[in-house]
Design a protein around this motif. Structure first.
Motif, PDB file in Angstrom:
ATOM      1  N   THR A 166       0.824  -1.206   0.000  1.00 30.76           N
ATOM      2  CA  THR A 166       0.000   0.000   0.000  1.00 30.76           C
ATOM      3  C   THR A 166       0.857   1.255   0.000  1.00 30.76           C
ATOM      4  N   LEU A 167       1.972   1.218   0.724  1.00 29.61           N
ATOM      5  CA  LEU A 167       2.848   2.380   0.825  1.00 29.61           C
ATOM      6  C   LEU A 167       3.571   2.663  -0.482  1.00 29.61           C
ATOM      7  N   THR A 168       3.976   1.632  -1.187  1.00 30.50           N
ATOM      8  CA  THR A 168       4.835   1.804  -2.368  1.00 30.50           C
ATOM      9  C   THR A 168       4.158   1.367  -3.659  1.00 30.50           C
ATOM     10  N   GLN A 169       2.842   1.298  -3.684  1.00 32.24           N
ATOM     11  CA  GLN A 169       2.149   0.807  -4.879  1.00 32.24           C
ATOM     12  C   GLN A 169       2.431   1.682  -6.089  1.00 32.24           C
ATOM     13  N   ASN A 170       2.430   3.010  -5.901  1.00 32.19           N
ATOM     14  CA  ASN A 170       2.704   3.900  -7.028  1.00 32.19           C
ATOM     15  C   ASN A 170       4.107   3.680  -7.595  1.00 32.19           C
ATOM     16  N   GLU A 171       5.079   3.511  -6.716  1.00 30.11           N
ATOM     17  CA  GLU A 171       6.449   3.281  -7.174  1.00 30.11           C
ATOM     18  C   GLU A 171       6.578   1.942  -7.878  1.00 30.11           C
ATOM     19  N   ILE A 172       5.881   0.910  -7.346  1.00 29.07           N
ATOM     20  CA  ILE A 172       5.956  -0.415  -7.969  1.00 29.07           C
ATOM     21  C   ILE A 172       5.365  -0.373  -9.373  1.00 29.07           C
ATOM     22  N   TYR A 173       4.191   0.223  -9.500  1.00 26.00           N
ATOM     23  CA  TYR A 173       3.562   0.297 -10.811  1.00 26.00           C
ATOM     24  C   TYR A 173       4.307   1.261 -11.730  1.00 26.00           C
ATOM     25  N   GLY A 174       4.987   2.251 -11.148  1.00 25.09           N
ATOM     26  CA  GLY A 174       5.742   3.189 -11.964  1.00 25.09           C
ATOM     27  C   GLY A 174       6.911   2.558 -12.683  1.00 25.09           C
ATOM     28  N   THR A 175       7.424   1.464 -12.152  1.00 23.57           N
ATOM     29  CA  THR A 175       8.529   0.773 -12.818  1.00 23.57           C
ATOM     30  C   THR A 175       8.072   0.041 -14.074  1.00 23.57           C
ATOM     31  N   PHE A 176       6.773  -0.218 -14.192  1.00 24.73           N
ATOM     32  CA  PHE A 176       6.209  -0.865 -15.379  1.00 24.73           C
ATOM     33  C   PHE A 176       5.410   0.189 -16.147  1.00 24.73           C
ATOM     34  N   LYS A 177       6.123   1.090 -16.808  1.00 20.86           N
ATOM     35  CA  LYS A 177       5.481   2.256 -17.413  1.00 20.86           C
ATOM     36  C   LYS A 177       4.434   1.853 -18.446  1.00 20.86           C
ATOM     37  N   LYS A 178       4.769   0.889 -19.308  1.00 21.56           N
ATOM     38  CA  LYS A 178       3.828   0.497 -20.350  1.00 21.56           C
ATOM     39  C   LYS A 178       2.650  -0.297 -19.798  1.00 21.56           C
ATOM     40  N   GLN A 179       2.857  -0.981 -18.674  1.00 22.22           N
ATOM     41  CA  GLN A 179       1.814  -1.821 -18.099  1.00 22.22           C
ATOM     42  C   GLN A 179       1.064  -1.130 -16.964  1.00 22.22           C
ATOM     43  N   SER A 180       1.460   0.083 -16.609  1.00 21.38           N
ATOM     44  CA  SER A 180       0.903   0.737 -15.422  1.00 21.38           C
ATOM     45  C   SER A 180      -0.606   0.908 -15.525  1.00 21.38           C
ATOM     46  N   ALA A 320      -8.905  -9.106 -16.086  1.00 24.26           N
ATOM     47  CA  ALA A 320      -8.974  -7.668 -16.366  1.00 24.26           C
ATOM     48  C   ALA A 320      -7.639  -7.148 -16.882  1.00 24.26           C
ATOM     49  N   TYR A 321      -6.541  -7.652 -16.343  1.00 21.83           N
ATOM     50  CA  TYR A 321      -5.228  -7.207 -16.813  1.00 21.83           C
ATOM     51  C   TYR A 321      -4.979  -7.643 -18.257  1.00 21.83           C
ATOM     52  N   HIS A 324      -6.735  -5.530 -20.854  1.00 26.78           N
ATOM     53  CA  HIS A 324      -6.374  -4.117 -21.032  1.00 26.78           C
ATOM     54  C   HIS A 324      -4.867  -3.903 -21.155  1.00 26.78           C
ATOM     55  N   ARG A 325      -4.093  -4.962 -21.244  1.00 27.38           N
ATOM     56  CA  ARG A 325      -2.666  -4.751 -21.394  1.00 27.38           C
ATOM     57  C   ARG A 325      -2.372  -4.208 -22.785  1.00 27.38           C
ATOM     58  N   PRO A 326      -1.379  -3.350 -22.904  1.00 29.42           N
ATOM     59  CA  PRO A 326      -1.064  -2.772 -24.223  1.00 29.42           C
ATOM     60  C   PRO A 326      -0.547  -3.841 -25.169  1.00 29.42           C
ATOM     61  N   GLN A 327      -1.033  -3.786 -26.383  1.00 26.97           N
ATOM     62  CA  GLN A 327      -0.608  -4.743 -27.396  1.00 26.97           C
ATOM     63  C   GLN A 327       0.654  -4.239 -28.084  1.00 26.97           C
ATOM     64  N   PRO A 328       1.623  -5.122 -28.342  1.00 26.48           N
ATOM     65  CA  PRO A 328       2.840  -4.685 -29.024  1.00 26.48           C
ATOM     66  C   PRO A 328       2.547  -4.231 -30.448  1.00 26.48           C
ATOM     67  N   GLN A 329       3.137  -3.117 -30.807  1.00 25.29           N
ATOM     68  CA  GLN A 329       2.949  -2.580 -32.142  1.00 25.29           C
ATOM     69  C   GLN A 329       3.892  -3.263 -33.128  1.00 25.29           C
ATOM     70  N   PRO A 330       3.383  -3.661 -34.280  1.00 24.66           N
ATOM     71  CA  PRO A 330       4.270  -4.305 -35.277  1.00 24.66           C
ATOM     72  C   PRO A 330       5.302  -3.312 -35.807  1.00 24.66           C
ATOM     73  N   GLN A 331       6.514  -3.774 -35.908  1.00 20.26           N
ATOM     74  CA  GLN A 331       7.590  -2.924 -36.407  1.00 20.26           C
ATOM     75  C   GLN A 331       7.568  -2.914 -37.938  1.00 20.26           C
ATOM     76  N   PRO A 332       7.674  -1.720 -38.532  1.00 24.64           N
ATOM     77  CA  PRO A 332       7.689  -1.669 -40.007  1.00 24.64           C
ATOM     78  C   PRO A 332       8.951  -2.295 -40.579  1.00 24.64           C
ATOM     79  N   ASP A 333       8.782  -2.933 -41.695  1.00 24.29           N
ATOM     80  CA  ASP A 333       9.926  -3.564 -42.374  1.00 24.29           C
ATOM     81  C   ASP A 333      10.684  -2.498 -43.163  1.00 24.29           C
ATOM     82  N   THR A 334      11.821  -2.107 -42.651  1.00 22.57           N
ATOM     83  CA  THR A 334      12.582  -1.036 -43.290  1.00 22.57           C
ATOM     84  C   THR A 334      13.149  -1.456 -44.640  1.00 22.57           C
TER      85      THR A 334
END
Length: 341
Positions: A166-180, A320-321, A324-334
């Motif tokens: 409870t004390l450090t939930q924001n910091e814990i989730y902050g380390t997973f920026k894309k999954q926060s 629920a996770y 709503h988790r972010p889907q990886p974006q396909p990388q364009p073929d350069t």
């Protein structure tokens, strides 16, 4: 016939995954004294998250908010034990009576098939063995002294996990920026689900109390409390209470009236399950009944009562996770992209 290398690689991957899964489950069961209170602390912290957000909006420091939340959880636990303890003990005291009724039915059915003297001898021997088993199962003072430190350690583990998460939930989730965002959405889904289901079970308990009072079942508050508690354990809990009310109805009343307690509870439970819960919880949190049933069984097998309690919130959180988790974006073929002049 030569197996393609891709197929062999796929089979090896599946085998390694199965071995890893079995190893992880075995390790979780062996470490249940540590992992079960940790998981319970995380689940309770997630459920209590709305209160933490309210305290944060009031400008209360997070360390003070975490302490207040821990004190509130402890106070609610003490009040539940103090208030529900006598009722639960009364419910447990009804178990021998229900067993006696079932045993009487078995005796009556067996008399029609086998000789009475043989049955009496077997029943007497079985009752003697059960009496010895009960005496062996009674805990001694040494057993109590052995269990007390373990319980205190698990209680401390639960409290520490709840407080520091409870004390450090924001910091814990902050380390997973894309999954926060997905993590926080899953937390809100669990809180919404648990609080809504608690309110629904409370309404079901009041309805059962009114129905048992009208029917004339002894100690209706006992059955109302049992309906409230057992309804948290989906499918298994209502079935057990339905069987108990069926036995009580037959032992207390006669004729068709004896079926009324069980039928009344069945009607109330079906109304709650088919109309009230889907309406209030919402279709987005509706779970497959087989998945829920297997999750509860797995939790009970893995960590006992604690596993049965937290299995459903953890399942809701996971679904629920994943939704709503972010889907990886396909990388364009350069290599195929057009070049700029």
């Amino acid at each position: 016939m030569i197996t393609p290398p891709e197929t062999l690689a796929r089979v090896q991957t599946v085998c390694i995954a199965l071995v890893a899964l079995v190893t992880v489950v075995a390790a979780m069961q062996l470490a249940k004294g540590l992992l079960a209170p940790v998981a319970l602390g995380l689940v309770v912290a997630i459920i209590a998250a709305p209160g933490m957000r309210l305290l944060a909006r009031l400008g209360i420091p997070r360390a003070v908010s975490a302490s207040i939340s821990l004190v509130c959880v402890g106070a609610v636990t003490v009040l539940l034990i103090a208030g529900l303890g006598p009722i639960v003990m009364d419910l447990i005291a009804q178990v021998p009576r229900i067993e006696d009724e079932i045993r009487w039915w078995v005796i009556e059915a067996s008399r029609a098939i086998r000789g009475l003297e043989t049955m009496q001898t077997e029943i007497a021997e079985r009752l003697a063995k059960e009496g010895d088993a009960v005496e062996d199962a009674m805990p001694t003072l040494l057993d109590a002294l052995w269990v007390a430190p373990n319980f205190a350690a698990q209680l401390l583990t639960f409290a520490g996990t709840f407080f520091f998460f409870t004390l450090t939930q924001n910091e814990i989730y902050g380390t997973f920026k894309k999954q926060s965002e997905a993590l926080r959405h899953a937390d809100k889904a669990v809180s919404h689900y648990f609080l809504t289901v608690t309110a629904i079970n409370g309404g079901l308990g009041l309805a059962v109390f009114a129905a048992m009072t009208l029917i004339g079942v002894p100690n209706p508050i006992l059955w109302a409390t049992a309906a409230f508690i057992l309804n948290f354990v989906l499918y298994l809990g209502p079935v057990l209470l339905l069987l108990a009310l069926g036995v009580v109805g037959i032992s207390e009343f006669g004729g068709a009236y004896s079926l009324l307690p069980g039928l009344s509870y069945l009607l109330l439970n079906m109304t709650e399950a088919q109309f009230v819960t889907p309406t209030l919880v919402g279709q987005r949190l509706q779970l497959n009944p087989l998945v829920v049933f297997l999750a509860i069984l797995f939790g009970l097998w893995l960590w006992g009562p604690i596993g049965g309690i937290i299995s459903l919130p953890m399942l809701v959180w996971l679904i629920a996770y994943l939704a709503h988790r972010p889907q990886p974006q396909p990388q364009p073929d350069t290599d195929l992209a057009p070049t700029q002049a």
